[in-house]
Design a protein around this motif. Structure first.
Motif, mmCIF file in Angstrom:
data_model
loop_
_atom_site.group_PDB
_atom_site.id
_atom_site.type_symbol
_atom_site.label_atom_id
_atom_site.label_comp_id
_atom_site.label_asym_id
_atom_site.label_seq_id
_atom_site.Cartn_x
_atom_site.Cartn_y
_atom_site.Cartn_z
ATOM 1 N N GLU A 37 34.883 -4.470 -32.578
ATOM 2 C CA GLU A 37 33.659 -4.968 -33.422
ATOM 3 C C GLU A 37 32.856 -5.897 -32.415
ATOM 4 O O GLU A 37 31.468 -5.749 -32.653
ATOM 5 C CB GLU A 37 34.170 -5.885 -34.386
ATOM 6 C CG GLU A 37 34.942 -4.965 -35.700
ATOM 7 C CD GLU A 37 35.306 -5.933 -36.871
ATOM 8 O OE1 GLU A 37 35.274 -7.121 -36.696
ATOM 9 O OE2 GLU A 37 35.745 -5.463 -37.653
ATOM 10 N N PHE A 118 35.740 2.760 -40.393
ATOM 11 C CA PHE A 118 35.570 1.217 -40.513
ATOM 12 C C PHE A 118 36.602 0.375 -39.776
ATOM 13 O O PHE A 118 37.869 0.744 -39.704
ATOM 14 C CB PHE A 118 35.610 0.922 -42.073
ATOM 15 C CG PHE A 118 34.539 1.417 -42.863
ATOM 16 C CD1 PHE A 118 33.305 0.604 -43.030
ATOM 17 C CD2 PHE A 118 34.561 2.613 -43.419
ATOM 18 C CE1 PHE A 118 31.853 1.412 -43.680
ATOM 19 C CE2 PHE A 118 33.592 3.473 -44.074
ATOM 20 C CZ PHE A 118 32.224 2.669 -44.268
ATOM 21 N N SER A 120 37.298 -2.705 -40.406
ATOM 22 C CA SER A 120 38.029 -3.518 -41.405
ATOM 23 C C SER A 120 37.633 -3.447 -42.841
ATOM 24 O O SER A 120 36.585 -2.659 -43.252
ATOM 25 C CB SER A 120 37.379 -5.006 -41.057
ATOM 26 O OG SER A 120 36.042 -5.085 -41.259
ATOM 27 N N GLU A 122 36.515 -5.498 -44.974
ATOM 28 C CA GLU A 122 35.218 -6.434 -44.974
ATOM 29 C C GLU A 122 34.054 -5.218 -44.584
ATOM 30 O O GLU A 122 32.973 -5.208 -45.500
ATOM 31 C CB GLU A 122 34.968 -7.449 -44.349
ATOM 32 C CG GLU A 122 35.853 -8.622 -44.926
ATOM 33 C CD GLU A 122 37.322 -8.408 -44.401
ATOM 34 O OE1 GLU A 122 38.204 -9.154 -45.069
ATOM 35 O OE2 GLU A 122 37.680 -7.532 -43.459
ATOM 36 N N GLU A 123 33.903 -4.556 -43.779
ATOM 37 C CA GLU A 123 32.958 -3.617 -43.381
ATOM 38 C C GLU A 123 32.857 -2.322 -44.281
ATOM 39 O O GLU A 123 31.927 -1.920 -44.748
ATOM 40 C CB GLU A 123 33.226 -2.873 -41.860
ATOM 41 C CG GLU A 123 33.143 -4.036 -40.855
ATOM 42 C CD GLU A 123 31.498 -4.328 -40.704
ATOM 43 O OE1 GLU A 123 30.762 -3.544 -41.168
ATOM 44 O OE2 GLU A 123 30.886 -5.475 -40.071
ATOM 45 N N ARG A 126 30.987 -3.631 -47.564
ATOM 46 C CA ARG A 126 29.756 -4.201 -47.647
ATOM 47 C C ARG A 126 28.669 -3.325 -48.824
ATOM 48 O O ARG A 126 28.054 -3.997 -49.311
ATOM 49 C CB ARG A 126 29.046 -3.610 -46.385
ATOM 50 C CG ARG A 126 29.503 -4.829 -45.022
ATOM 51 C CD ARG A 126 28.778 -4.270 -43.842
ATOM 52 N NE ARG A 126 28.993 -5.288 -42.793
ATOM 53 C CZ ARG A 126 28.014 -6.031 -42.580
ATOM 54 N NH1 ARG A 126 26.632 -6.266 -43.147
ATOM 55 N NH2 ARG A 126 28.317 -6.765 -41.302
ATOM 56 N N ASN A 156 31.335 1.969 -38.859
ATOM 57 C CA ASN A 156 30.889 0.844 -39.557
ATOM 58 C C ASN A 156 29.312 1.162 -39.982
ATOM 59 O O ASN A 156 28.372 0.573 -39.728
ATOM 60 C CB ASN A 156 30.539 -0.306 -38.820
ATOM 61 C CG ASN A 156 32.143 -1.193 -38.583
ATOM 62 O OD1 ASN A 156 33.197 -0.668 -39.253
ATOM 63 N ND2 ASN A 156 32.289 -1.862 -37.773
ATOM 64 N N TRP A 158 27.604 0.930 -42.531
ATOM 65 C CA TRP A 158 27.031 0.028 -43.589
ATOM 66 C C TRP A 158 26.290 -1.214 -42.764
ATOM 67 O O TRP A 158 25.327 -2.033 -43.346
ATOM 68 C CB TRP A 158 27.459 -0.483 -44.631
ATOM 69 C CG TRP A 158 28.520 0.556 -45.359
ATOM 70 C CD1 TRP A 158 29.692 0.316 -45.874
ATOM 71 C CD2 TRP A 158 28.064 1.887 -45.615
ATOM 72 N NE1 TRP A 158 30.181 1.486 -46.454
ATOM 73 C CE2 TRP A 158 29.372 2.502 -46.438
ATOM 74 C CE3 TRP A 158 27.113 2.730 -45.430
ATOM 75 C CZ2 TRP A 158 29.281 3.815 -46.600
ATOM 76 C CZ3 TRP A 158 27.161 4.178 -45.649
ATOM 77 C CH2 TRP A 158 28.200 4.675 -46.279
ATOM 78 N N GLY A 159 26.692 -1.441 -41.461
ATOM 79 C CA GLY A 159 26.173 -2.645 -40.822
ATOM 80 C C GLY A 159 25.783 -2.066 -39.503
ATOM 81 O O GLY A 159 24.824 -1.254 -39.303
ATOM 82 N N LYS A 161 26.203 -0.299 -36.574
ATOM 83 C CA LYS A 161 26.853 1.007 -36.653
ATOM 84 C C LYS A 161 26.886 1.617 -35.284
ATOM 85 O O LYS A 161 25.802 1.329 -34.273
ATOM 86 C CB LYS A 161 26.511 2.215 -37.935
ATOM 87 C CG LYS A 161 24.954 2.523 -37.536
ATOM 88 C CD LYS A 161 24.661 3.465 -38.574
ATOM 89 C CE LYS A 161 23.074 3.749 -38.347
ATOM 90 N NZ LYS A 161 22.179 2.857 -38.872
#
Length: 348
Positions: A37, A118, A120, A122-123, A126, A156, A158-159, A161
């Motif tokens: 991350e 992903f 996590s 949390e990721e 999202r 990831n 959605w964030g 990436k």
């Protein structure tokens, strides 16, 4: 449709008749996922021309240590047809091997796709919660060649990436981790690394510039620990916790020289970088972010400081060939970044 087999655990929400937050096991956030991350964040901050070595280092290190990632899946039919099998906030466990369908993200070409993965929960959440399983990243990389229409993975999505088409996966499978030097426009306070370096004064009790910014971000507990360290001599370094700076594990405090034009200035400045790297290595760090030490109120000329700092870091890496360290030079001002850019062009 891609399938694999796994024993999975499901969480059913009685109020919505939906299953969510599904994982094969409760995944503990390991340092390998955290390293990945952090590497992704810093790589994205580096802009379009940033080299991906730090991300490759984190991926390969993670694979070598059986790093598990989260893969979203479609809820198995057994739960869609029999939601009464579980109650809200209870875990459902199947003794049978269940067919698992990975979710897809559309590729650039029609009828082709990527598989999102992903680091996590949390990721993953999202956008919206999803059924999911834990999978070995190494196994996923090997399996991708079994699926004709799959172009690869997106970490990831959605964030911040990282897109990993099959060509890049091939490169990663052959990649050997190595230390890497990065130049970033920004503050060390914002970096996601094992250790950030503070350009401190000899008291270690805070000051202006990056020193003050780090103390403000870390909070009063940092000052309490610094008060126990009995200061620090010029060129030396001491380490503390990062406290409220969530994206770092440690703060390494080093005291740069006040510029006088004496040759001793360069020796002391080089010591700041060397001693900071020594401390980072001793404390298990694999990434470190430096500010422009002594280039503020201590008036060290930027061009000279850039050369001393870069050469001292290169020398340290040459003396530690087995070490893999991602090193970031953080340039708060455009002039700092320009000094490094000119230096790199000159030394070729």
């Amino acid at each position: 449709m891609n399938t694999t087999n796994a024993k999975v655990l499901f969480l059913y929400d009685e109020s919505t008749n939906e299953c969510s937050g599904i994982m094969e096991i409760v995944m503990e956030e390991t340092r390998y996922l955290l390293d990945l991350e952090r590497a992704i964040f810093n790589w994205c901050c580096g802009g379009e021309k940033a080299a991906p070595d730090s991300v490759f280092n984190a991926i390969v290190n993670g694979m070598n240590n059986d790093m598990q990632v989260i893969v979203p899946i479609k809820t198995p039919e057994i739960l869609q047809e029999n939601p009464e099998k579980v109650k809200a906030e209870e875990t459902f466990s199947s003794a049978d091997d269940l067919p698992i369908n990975f979710r897809h993200v559309n590729s650039f070409e029609e009828e082709r796709y990527f598989i999102p993965i992903f680091t996590s929960q949390e990721e993953l959440n999202r956008v919206e919660p999803s059924s999911s399983i834990n999978q070995s990243l190494k196994d996923l990389f090997k399996a991708v060649y079994n699926w004709e229409n799959c172009d690869g993975y997106i970490i990831n999505p959605w964030g911040q990436k990282v897109v990993l088409p099959k060509q890049i996966i091939n490169m990663i499978l052959e990649y050997k981790p190595k230390s890497h030097i990065n130049f970033v426009k920004g503050s060390v306070v914002d970096m996601h690394v094992s250790a950030i370096v503070n350009a401190a004064n000899q008291s270690l009790l805070g000051g202006g510039g990056v020193d003050g910014a780090i103390h403000r971000a870390a909070g009063p507990e940092l000052l309490k620990e610094c008060q126990t360290l009995n200061g620090c001599n010029t060129g030396e370094a001491k380490i503390t916790g990062a406290y409220n700076i969530d994206y770092a594990d440690y703060i390494i405090h080093t005291v740069g020289p006040v510029y006088s034009g004496n040759p001793r200035d360069a020796e002391l400045l080089a010591d700041c970088y060397t001693n900071s790297l020594d401390l980072a290595l001793e404390n298990g760090c694999n990434s470190i972010a430096f500010p422009g030490i002594s280039t503020g109120v201590y008036s060290y000329p930027l061009d000279e400081a850039a050369e001393v700092s870069l050469m001292s870091v290169v020398d340290w890496l040459n003396n530690h060939p087995e070490t893999v360290m991602n090193i970031y030079f953080c340039c708060f001002r455009d002039a700092e970044l320009s000094a490094y850019t000119k230096l790199i062009k000159r030394i070729g």
